[in-house]
Design a protein around this motif. Structure first.
Motif, PDB file in Angstrom:
ATOM      1  N   ASN A  91       0.807  -1.223   0.000  1.00  0.00           N
ATOM      2  CA  ASN A  91       0.000   0.000   0.000  1.00  0.00           C
ATOM      3  C   ASN A  91       0.840   1.273   0.000  1.00  0.00           C
ATOM      4  O   ASN A  91       0.302   2.375   0.142  1.00  0.00           O
ATOM      5  N   THR A  92       2.157   1.134  -0.161  1.00  0.00           N
ATOM      6  CA  THR A  92       3.024   2.311  -0.243  1.00  0.00           C
ATOM      7  C   THR A  92       3.033   2.800  -1.681  1.00  0.00           C
ATOM      8  O   THR A  92       3.554   2.128  -2.572  1.00  0.00           O
ATOM      9  N   LYS A  93       2.474   3.970  -1.903  1.00  0.00           N
ATOM     10  CA  LYS A  93       2.351   4.475  -3.268  1.00  0.00           C
ATOM     11  C   LYS A  93       3.421   5.507  -3.629  1.00  0.00           C
ATOM     12  O   LYS A  93       3.831   5.601  -4.783  1.00  0.00           O
ATOM     13  N   LEU A  94       3.876   6.287  -2.639  1.00  0.00           N
ATOM     14  CA  LEU A  94       4.862   7.340  -2.893  1.00  0.00           C
ATOM     15  C   LEU A  94       6.033   7.201  -1.935  1.00  0.00           C
ATOM     16  O   LEU A  94       5.865   6.779  -0.786  1.00  0.00           O
ATOM     17  N   LEU A  95       7.207   7.597  -2.407  1.00  0.00           N
ATOM     18  CA  LEU A  95       8.406   7.596  -1.582  1.00  0.00           C
ATOM     19  C   LEU A  95       9.134   8.913  -1.856  1.00  0.00           C
ATOM     20  O   LEU A  95       9.503   9.203  -2.998  1.00  0.00           O
ATOM     21  N   PHE A  96       9.309   9.723  -0.803  1.00  0.00           N
ATOM     22  CA  PHE A  96       9.871  11.073  -0.955  1.00  0.00           C
ATOM     23  C   PHE A  96      11.345  11.118  -0.573  1.00  0.00           C
ATOM     24  O   PHE A  96      11.736  10.667   0.510  1.00  0.00           O
ATOM     25  N   ILE A  97      12.149  11.673  -1.473  1.00  0.00           N
ATOM     26  CA  ILE A  97      13.563  11.931  -1.204  1.00  0.00           C
ATOM     27  C   ILE A  97      13.862  13.361  -1.626  1.00  0.00           C
ATOM     28  O   ILE A  97      13.535  13.761  -2.752  1.00  0.00           O
ATOM     29  N   CYS A  98      14.456  14.134  -0.748  1.00  0.00           N
ATOM     30  CA  CYS A  98      14.845  15.511  -1.046  1.00  0.00           C
ATOM     31  C   CYS A  98      16.369  15.568  -1.154  1.00  0.00           C
ATOM     32  O   CYS A  98      17.071  15.255  -0.192  1.00  0.00           O
ATOM     33  N   SER A  99      16.883  15.941  -2.331  1.00  0.00           N
ATOM     34  CA  SER A  99      18.333  15.950  -2.536  1.00  0.00           C
ATOM     35  C   SER A  99      18.722  17.082  -3.498  1.00  0.00           C
ATOM     36  O   SER A  99      18.298  17.052  -4.651  1.00  0.00           O
ATOM     37  N   PRO A 100      19.504  18.068  -3.019  1.00  0.00           N
ATOM     38  CA  PRO A 100      20.028  18.271  -1.677  1.00  0.00           C
ATOM     39  C   PRO A 100      18.889  18.356  -0.656  1.00  0.00           C
ATOM     40  O   PRO A 100      17.850  18.934  -0.937  1.00  0.00           O
ATOM     41  N   ILE A 137      19.243   5.576  -7.127  1.00  0.00           N
ATOM     42  CA  ILE A 137      18.917   4.643  -8.216  1.00  0.00           C
ATOM     43  C   ILE A 137      18.458   3.301  -7.660  1.00  0.00           C
ATOM     44  O   ILE A 137      17.499   2.704  -8.160  1.00  0.00           O
ATOM     45  N   THR A 138      19.135   2.824  -6.620  1.00  0.00           N
ATOM     46  CA  THR A 138      18.727   1.557  -6.001  1.00  0.00           C
ATOM     47  C   THR A 138      17.291   1.626  -5.521  1.00  0.00           C
ATOM     48  O   THR A 138      16.498   0.681  -5.701  1.00  0.00           O
ATOM     49  N   ILE A 139      16.920   2.745  -4.912  1.00  0.00           N
ATOM     50  CA  ILE A 139      15.550   2.910  -4.426  1.00  0.00           C
ATOM     51  C   ILE A 139      14.564   2.971  -5.589  1.00  0.00           C
ATOM     52  O   ILE A 139      13.530   2.294  -5.583  1.00  0.00           O
ATOM     53  N   ILE A 140      14.879   3.744  -6.612  1.00  0.00           N
ATOM     54  CA  ILE A 140      13.988   3.851  -7.773  1.00  0.00           C
ATOM     55  C   ILE A 140      13.759   2.489  -8.415  1.00  0.00           C
ATOM     56  O   ILE A 140      12.630   2.131  -8.777  1.00  0.00           O
ATOM     57  N   GLU A 141      14.832   1.715  -8.543  1.00  0.00           N
ATOM     58  CA  GLU A 141      14.743   0.439  -9.256  1.00  0.00           C
ATOM     59  C   GLU A 141      14.126  -0.678  -8.425  1.00  0.00           C
ATOM     60  O   GLU A 141      13.727  -1.715  -8.987  1.00  0.00           O
ATOM     61  N   ASN A 142      14.024  -0.486  -7.116  1.00  0.00           N
ATOM     62  CA  ASN A 142      13.503  -1.555  -6.257  1.00  0.00           C
ATOM     63  C   ASN A 142      12.192  -1.218  -5.564  1.00  0.00           C
ATOM     64  O   ASN A 142      11.660  -2.055  -4.827  1.00  0.00           O
ATOM     65  N   PHE A 143      11.663  -0.042  -5.822  1.00  0.00           N
ATOM     66  CA  PHE A 143      10.385   0.354  -5.231  1.00  0.00           C
ATOM     67  C   PHE A 143       9.303   0.238  -6.297  1.00  0.00           C
ATOM     68  O   PHE A 143       9.475   0.701  -7.422  1.00  0.00           O
ATOM     69  N   GLU A 144       8.183  -0.363  -5.943  1.00  0.00           N
ATOM     70  CA  GLU A 144       7.119  -0.606  -6.914  1.00  0.00           C
ATOM     71  C   GLU A 144       6.216   0.604  -7.156  1.00  0.00           C
ATOM     72  O   GLU A 144       5.415   0.601  -8.095  1.00  0.00           O
ATOM     73  N   GLY A 145       6.343   1.622  -6.307  1.00  0.00           N
ATOM     74  CA  GLY A 145       5.503   2.804  -6.465  1.00  0.00           C
ATOM     75  C   GLY A 145       6.228   3.945  -7.160  1.00  0.00           C
ATOM     76  O   GLY A 145       7.142   3.740  -7.955  1.00  0.00           O
ATOM     77  N   ILE A 146       5.809   5.174  -6.820  1.00  0.00           N
ATOM     78  CA  ILE A 146       6.348   6.395  -7.416  1.00  0.00           C
ATOM     79  C   ILE A 146       7.380   7.012  -6.474  1.00  0.00           C
ATOM     80  O   ILE A 146       7.091   7.245  -5.292  1.00  0.00           O
ATOM     81  N   VAL A 147       8.579   7.274  -6.978  1.00  0.00           N
ATOM     82  CA  VAL A 147       9.594   8.001  -6.217  1.00  0.00           C
ATOM     83  C   VAL A 147       9.489   9.483  -6.571  1.00  0.00           C
ATOM     84  O   VAL A 147       9.556   9.853  -7.750  1.00  0.00           O
ATOM     85  N   LYS A 183      14.297   6.920 -18.668  1.00  0.00           N
ATOM     86  CA  LYS A 183      14.565   5.544 -18.249  1.00  0.00           C
ATOM     87  C   LYS A 183      13.641   5.123 -17.119  1.00  0.00           C
ATOM     88  O   LYS A 183      13.179   3.970 -17.080  1.00  0.00           O
ATOM     89  N   TYR A 184      13.349   6.044 -16.198  1.00  0.00           N
ATOM     90  CA  TYR A 184      12.575   5.708 -15.003  1.00  0.00           C
ATOM     91  C   TYR A 184      11.190   6.350 -15.072  1.00  0.00           C
ATOM     92  O   TYR A 184      11.020   7.540 -14.759  1.00  0.00           O
ATOM     93  N   THR A 185      10.201   5.572 -15.465  1.00  0.00           N
ATOM     94  CA  THR A 185       8.843   6.094 -15.608  1.00  0.00           C
ATOM     95  C   THR A 185       8.123   6.228 -14.272  1.00  0.00           C
ATOM     96  O   THR A 185       7.026   6.786 -14.212  1.00  0.00           O
ATOM     97  N   ASN A 186       8.725   5.706 -13.198  1.00  0.00           N
ATOM     98  CA  ASN A 186       8.126   5.837 -11.860  1.00  0.00           C
ATOM     99  C   ASN A 186       8.770   6.964 -11.057  1.00  0.00           C
ATOM    100  O   ASN A 186       8.670   6.992  -9.829  1.00  0.00           O
ATOM    101  N   LEU A 187       9.381   7.914 -11.750  1.00  0.00           N
ATOM    102  CA  LEU A 187      10.093   9.002 -11.088  1.00  0.00           C
ATOM    103  C   LEU A 187       9.419  10.338 -11.375  1.00  0.00           C
ATOM    104  O   LEU A 187       9.108  10.660 -12.522  1.00  0.00           O
ATOM    105  N   ILE A 188       9.182  11.109 -10.310  1.00  0.00           N
ATOM    106  CA  ILE A 188       8.732  12.496 -10.415  1.00  0.00           C
ATOM    107  C   ILE A 188       9.823  13.369  -9.796  1.00  0.00           C
ATOM    108  O   ILE A 188      10.249  13.120  -8.660  1.00  0.00           O
ATOM    109  N   ILE A 189      10.276  14.371 -10.522  1.00  0.00           N
ATOM    110  CA  ILE A 189      11.297  15.286 -10.021  1.00  0.00           C
ATOM    111  C   ILE A 189      10.665  16.654  -9.786  1.00  0.00           C
ATOM    112  O   ILE A 189      10.001  17.204 -10.666  1.00  0.00           O
TER     113      ILE A 189
END
Length: 349
Positions: free
Chosen positions: A139-148, A162-172, A193-199
Motif C-alpha cells: 500500500n506504499t504508493k509514494l516515496l519522498f527523497i529531497c536531494s540536496p 537509483i537503487t531505491i527507484i529500481e527496487n520500489f514498486e511505487g512512485i519516487v 529511463k525511469y517512468t516511476n520518477l517524479i522530479i
C-alpha cells in the motif's frame, strides 16, 4: 514496478476533468467571446493559458527535456498535493519519507489522510537504503527523497537513489529544490529511463522568484497528463507566467547569482569556524549551512534581538543543537557576523 495505471486511484482514473474555454480553443489573433470575460483591461481581463505553453517551451529549452515532461504549479507544494490525490487512497495507502526532510510532505499527507512512514537518515545524514525499502509494503504508493536535503544541505549518493527507484514498486518523488547549486547532480536526464520518477524543482531558490510561487514537476508524459487532469483549470496566473517568462531570458543573471552565493557560502563557512560555540558545520550543496552549536535556542533568540533571523532546527530529528543559516547578500551576511560577534562577547565576559 507497478504500472502507472495500477498505481492510480480508481476515481482519478475515471475522472472527467473540467473543460475550460481555453481547453477547447487555444490561439491568438481571435475574437474571444467564449469565456464570459470582461472585454476591458487587457491583458489581465483574459484567462491565462491553462497549460502555460510558452513558459514550458522556455523551461524545456533550459532543462533540455521535452515540454510534455513538464508540469507547472502554484509552488512545488501543489505538485506534492496532486501526487497524493492521484495515487494515494485516503485511509488505506501510505507513503515513506526520510527524516529529517522538508516538512510539507508530512503536512500534505495529513491533509489527505495518508499514513507517513519516516525512516531516519544515518548520523552523517546519508540514506539507509535497505531500511527505506523495508518500510514499504503493497500500500506504499509514494516515496519522498529531497536531494540536496532540507535542512541538512547534503546531496545523496546517486547510486543510493537509483537503487531505491529500481527496487520500489511505487512512485519516487525526488525533490531537487536546491539542484541549481549543483546542476550536474540532477536526475532529469534519467527521466526517460525511469517512468516511476517524479522530479520537483522550483523558481524560489536559485532563480530568486520565491514571491511568484512557481514550482515545476518533471515526469513521464503519462504522469504529467494525470497531473493536468487533476489540477485546477487556471492554476498559474497570468502575472506569474509573464514574470517567469521575462526572468527566464536572463539565464546569465541566475548563473551569476548562484556563483556569488556559493562564494559567499565558502566565506561564511570560514567565518563560522572562528566561533567557539559552533562545533560543526555540515557539508552543503544548497544555499544554506546547517551548523551544530552548544546553545541553538539562545543564539537564535539573541540574533532575533539584533534583527537577524535564522532558523532554529534543534527540535528536528538528528539536528539537536542545530541552526540553519541561509546565505544572504554581503550586507546581510555581515549583519549576521556582527550579531554573532556580539553574542560571542556576551559569553566570554
Amino acid at each position: 514496478m507497478k504500472s502507472i495505471d495500477q498505481l492510480l486511484r480508481p476515481n482519478i482514473k475515471a475522472l472527467k476533468p473540467y473543460s475550460s474555454a481555453r481547453d477547447e480553443f487555444s490561439g491568438e489573433e481571435a475574437i474571444f467571446l467564449d469565456a464570459n470575460e470582461n472585454p476591458f483591461n487587457p491583458p489581465y481581463n483574459r484567462y491565462p493559458d491553462p497549460y502555460q505553453r510558452k513558459l514550458k517551451e522556455q523551461i524545456a529549452r533550459i532543462k533540455n527535456i521535452p515540454s510534455d515532461y513538464i508540469f507547472l504549479g502554484n509552488g512545488s507544494d501543489e505538485a506534492i498535493d496532486i501526487a497524493y490525490r492521484a495515487f494515494c487512497e485516503p485511509g488505506i495507502d501510505n507513503v515513506v519519507a526520510i527524516d529529517p526532510t522538508y516538512g510539507m510532505y508530512l503536512v500534505a499527507a495529513d491533509i489527505n489522510n495518508i499514513e507517513t512512514r519516516k525512516v531516519k537518515l544515518t548520523e552523517d545524514f546519508e540514506l539507509k537504503v535497505d531500511a527505506i525499502l523495508d518500510a514499504t509494503d503493497e500500500n506504499t504508493k509514494l516515496l519522498f527523497i529531497c536531494s540536496p536535503n532540507n535542512p541538512t544541505g547534503n546531496s545523496f549518493k546517486a547510486e543510493d537513489i537509483i537503487t531505491i527507484i529500481e527496487n520500489f514498486e511505487g512512485i519516487v518523488v525526488l525533490d531537487e529544490a536546491y539542484i541549481d547549486f549543483v546542476p550536474e547532480k540532477s536526475f532529469i536526464p534519467k527521466l526517460k529511463k525511469y517512468t516511476n520518477l517524479i522530479i520537483l524543482q522550483t523558481f524560489s531558490k536559485a532563480w530568486g522568484m520565491a514571491g511568484i510561487r512557481l514550482g515545476m514537476a518533471f515526469a513521464s508524459p503519462e504522469i504529467i497528463r494525470i497531473f493536468n487532469k487533476i489540477k485546477y483549470p487556471y492554476n498559474v496566473n497570468i502575472l506569474t507566467q509573464k514574470t517567469a517568462l521575462d526572468l527566464l531570458q536572463n539565464e546569465d543573471d541566475m548563473a551569476q547569482w548562484v556563483k556569488e552565493i556559493i562564494e559567499a557560502k565558502s566565506i561564511m563557512k570560514d567565518k563560522l569556524k572562528e566561533y567557539s560555540f559552533i562545533h560543526k558545520i555540515y557539508p552543503s550543496d544548497a544555499n544554506y549551512l546547517l551548523v551544530k552549536t552548544d546553545n541553538a535556542k539562545g543564539i537564535y533568540n539573541y540574533l532575533v534581538e539584533q534583527g537577524v533571523v535564522i532558523r532554529d532546527r534543534s527540535s528536528v530529528a538528528l539536528c539537536e543543537g542545530c541552526l540553519r543559516i541561509t546565505i544572504g547578500s554581503t550586507e546581510e551576511n555581515n549583519g549576521l557576523y556582527t550579531g554573532l560577534d556580539k553574542y560571542s562577547k556576551t559569553i566570554n565576559c
